[in-house]
Design an enzyme around this catalytic site. Sequence first.
Site, PDB file in Angstrom:
ATOM      1  N   ASN A 111     -22.434 -20.743 -63.145  1.00  0.00           N
ATOM      2  CA  ASN A 111     -21.048 -20.519 -63.572  1.00  0.00           C
ATOM      3  C   ASN A 111     -20.766 -21.008 -64.987  1.00  0.00           C
ATOM      4  OD1 ASN A 111     -17.924 -20.518 -63.191  1.00  0.00           O
ATOM      5  ND2 ASN A 111     -18.443 -22.678 -63.581  1.00  0.00           N
ATOM      6  N   TYR A 177     -19.360 -12.239 -77.046  1.00  0.00           N
ATOM      7  CA  TYR A 177     -19.268 -12.806 -75.696  1.00  0.00           C
ATOM      8  C   TYR A 177     -19.734 -11.729 -74.707  1.00  0.00           C
ATOM      9  CZ  TYR A 177     -16.878 -14.444 -71.407  1.00  0.00           C
ATOM     10  OH  TYR A 177     -16.578 -14.851 -70.122  1.00  0.00           O
ATOM     11  N   ALA A 178     -19.270 -10.489 -74.943  1.00  0.00           N
ATOM     12  CA  ALA A 178     -19.651  -9.366 -74.074  1.00  0.00           C
ATOM     13  C   ALA A 178     -21.167  -9.168 -74.061  1.00  0.00           C
ATOM     14  CB  ALA A 178     -18.956  -8.088 -74.541  1.00  0.00           C
TER      15      ALA A 178
HETATM   16  P1  NAP Z   1     -13.647 -23.251 -68.137  1.00  0.00           P
HETATM   17  O1  NAP Z   1     -12.432 -23.633 -67.371  1.00  0.00           O
HETATM   18  O2  NAP Z   1     -13.673 -23.381 -69.612  1.00  0.00           O
HETATM   19  O3  NAP Z   1     -14.897 -24.025 -67.493  1.00  0.00           O
HETATM   20  C1  NAP Z   1     -16.177 -23.867 -68.014  1.00  0.00           C
HETATM   21  C2  NAP Z   1     -17.098 -24.836 -67.325  1.00  0.00           C
HETATM   22  O4  NAP Z   1     -18.438 -24.645 -67.858  1.00  0.00           O
HETATM   23  C3  NAP Z   1     -16.724 -26.289 -67.603  1.00  0.00           C
HETATM   24  O5  NAP Z   1     -16.999 -27.086 -66.469  1.00  0.00           O
HETATM   25  C4  NAP Z   1     -17.676 -26.655 -68.740  1.00  0.00           C
HETATM   26  O6  NAP Z   1     -17.937 -28.033 -68.852  1.00  0.00           O
HETATM   27  C5  NAP Z   1     -18.923 -25.905 -68.297  1.00  0.00           C
HETATM   28  N1  NAP Z   1     -19.876 -25.773 -69.394  1.00  0.00           N
HETATM   29  C6  NAP Z   1     -19.687 -25.218 -70.616  1.00  0.00           C
HETATM   30  N2  NAP Z   1     -20.811 -25.319 -71.354  1.00  0.00           N
HETATM   31  C7  NAP Z   1     -21.719 -25.953 -70.575  1.00  0.00           C
HETATM   32  C8  NAP Z   1     -23.063 -26.352 -70.769  1.00  0.00           C
HETATM   33  N3  NAP Z   1     -23.709 -26.127 -71.918  1.00  0.00           N
HETATM   34  N4  NAP Z   1     -23.705 -26.970 -69.744  1.00  0.00           N
HETATM   35  C9  NAP Z   1     -23.084 -27.211 -68.566  1.00  0.00           C
HETATM   36  N5  NAP Z   1     -21.808 -26.870 -68.341  1.00  0.00           N
HETATM   37  C10 NAP Z   1     -21.134 -26.255 -69.329  1.00  0.00           C
HETATM   38  O7  NAP Z   1     -14.023 -21.721 -67.878  1.00  0.00           O
HETATM   39  P2  NAP Z   1     -13.860 -20.760 -66.630  1.00  0.00           P
HETATM   40  O8  NAP Z   1     -12.817 -19.791 -66.970  1.00  0.00           O
HETATM   41  O9  NAP Z   1     -13.790 -21.525 -65.364  1.00  0.00           O
HETATM   42  O10 NAP Z   1     -15.250 -19.995 -66.744  1.00  0.00           O
HETATM   43  C11 NAP Z   1     -16.314 -20.132 -65.805  1.00  0.00           C
HETATM   44  C12 NAP Z   1     -17.234 -18.938 -65.978  1.00  0.00           C
HETATM   45  O11 NAP Z   1     -16.497 -17.737 -65.748  1.00  0.00           O
HETATM   46  C13 NAP Z   1     -17.821 -18.805 -67.386  1.00  0.00           C
HETATM   47  O12 NAP Z   1     -19.145 -18.372 -67.298  1.00  0.00           O
HETATM   48  C14 NAP Z   1     -16.948 -17.727 -68.027  1.00  0.00           C
HETATM   49  O13 NAP Z   1     -17.602 -17.062 -69.074  1.00  0.00           O
HETATM   50  C15 NAP Z   1     -16.700 -16.837 -66.827  1.00  0.00           C
HETATM   51  N6  NAP Z   1     -15.525 -15.969 -66.944  1.00  0.00           N
HETATM   52  C16 NAP Z   1     -14.274 -16.486 -67.093  1.00  0.00           C
HETATM   53  C17 NAP Z   1     -13.186 -15.609 -67.205  1.00  0.00           C
HETATM   54  C18 NAP Z   1     -11.777 -16.094 -67.371  1.00  0.00           C
HETATM   55  O14 NAP Z   1     -10.885 -15.244 -67.612  1.00  0.00           O
HETATM   56  N7  NAP Z   1     -11.490 -17.378 -67.267  1.00  0.00           N
HETATM   57  C19 NAP Z   1     -13.400 -14.235 -67.153  1.00  0.00           C
HETATM   58  C20 NAP Z   1     -14.684 -13.751 -66.997  1.00  0.00           C
HETATM   59  C21 NAP Z   1     -15.740 -14.618 -66.878  1.00  0.00           C
HETATM   60  P3  NAP Z   1     -17.452 -28.849 -70.194  1.00  0.00           P
HETATM   61  O15 NAP Z   1     -15.972 -28.801 -70.148  1.00  0.00           O
HETATM   62  O16 NAP Z   1     -17.998 -30.202 -69.998  1.00  0.00           O
HETATM   63  O17 NAP Z   1     -18.051 -28.123 -71.352  1.00  0.00           O
END
Ligand code: NAP
Length: 280
Positions: A111, A177-178
């Site tokens: 994730n 990002y895409a």
């Molecule tokens: P978020 O709230 O920003 O959470 C991201 C999580 O990933 C945080 O726990 C962060 O930890 C962790 N992370 C980032 N870089 C990391 C690394 N190098 N090693 C380990 N952990 C890391 O984002 P989210 O929206 O929940 O996103 C979760 C996933 O869903 C991502 O892959 C994102 O691309 C995908 N996604 C999100 C959306 C959306 O609209 N929100 C849409 C499509 C896909 P730290 O805070 O410590 O960095």
Amino acid sequence: MTLKSHFPFLGETLNKPMLSRSNPWDLRGKVALITGGDRGIGRETTKLLHSMGASVAVNFRSSRERAEELKEELGERVEVFQADVSRREEVRAMVQGVVQRMGGVDVLVNNAGITGRMNLQEFREEEFKRMWEVNFLGVLHTSLEVIPHMIRRGGGSIVNVSSVAGLGTSVEGTTFYAVTKAAVISLTKRMALELGPHRIRVNAVAPGWIETDMTIGGRSREEIRAMEEFIEGRTMLRRAGTPADVAGVIAFLASEASSYVTGQVIVVDGGRLDFLTRGG
Ligand code: NAP
């Protein structure tokens, strides 16, 4: 004449179904590792898999405090592990720790991810490299470390978190990002192909616009409302998504409820992609 006498090889195929439980949603006795499991979609997924009976290994990168607070909230069957998924050595140590402390890994949710705003001609190499290292190499590193343990345990489920961006949305500034998320989809399909004989299922979810720190962090109330209105006007369900909306689909893919599903990408976007392509 029975089916068996007609087809003597029946029941002797390499991969018999793994369905072993009367309730396929039951994750008791399973260990689930969730990267970036302390925040946003990852946190909600951790909570849901835990409520289904799994022991959860919560990976965090920057905030031990946040991870420990989640552990406190959930009580038993939770361990926290620090690692930056873009660093193979850290991931190796984390997975070794999970196996030592929890006995193995049955479910991996890749994730952890970051975003970055760049259109084609605004390409900034360092920023792209960082996104690639976390969003793509992070998935690869963690999977490579976990796979031998899953094979040893006789199977497992890997769920990769991609994005509708990887399938082709046109949101301003999400070009690179895409690219990273499209690579995750491609990897998912190849992993499913190569790991199927080991009874490891590999699927992806492609969330649409989900309200987390990634999308609304650091924005004013007015900006958030404007974004919500934009999304509401473009989705069949007329609302933005929540982390729980995505966690539910991840939980389905993690559990034996999806025992015959592999190599798939499930879009979790309230009907946004389809809405956009109807041309109305
Ligand atoms: P978020 O709230 O920003 O959470 C991201 C999580 O990933 C945080 O726990 C962060 O930890 C962790 N992370 C980032 N870089 C990391 C690394 N190098 N090693 C380990 N952990 C890391 O984002 P989210 O929206 O929940 O996103 C979760 C996933 O869903 C991502 O892959 C994102 O691309 C995908 N996604 C999100 C959306 C959306 O609209 N929100 C849409 C499509 C896909 P730290 O805070 O410590 O960095």
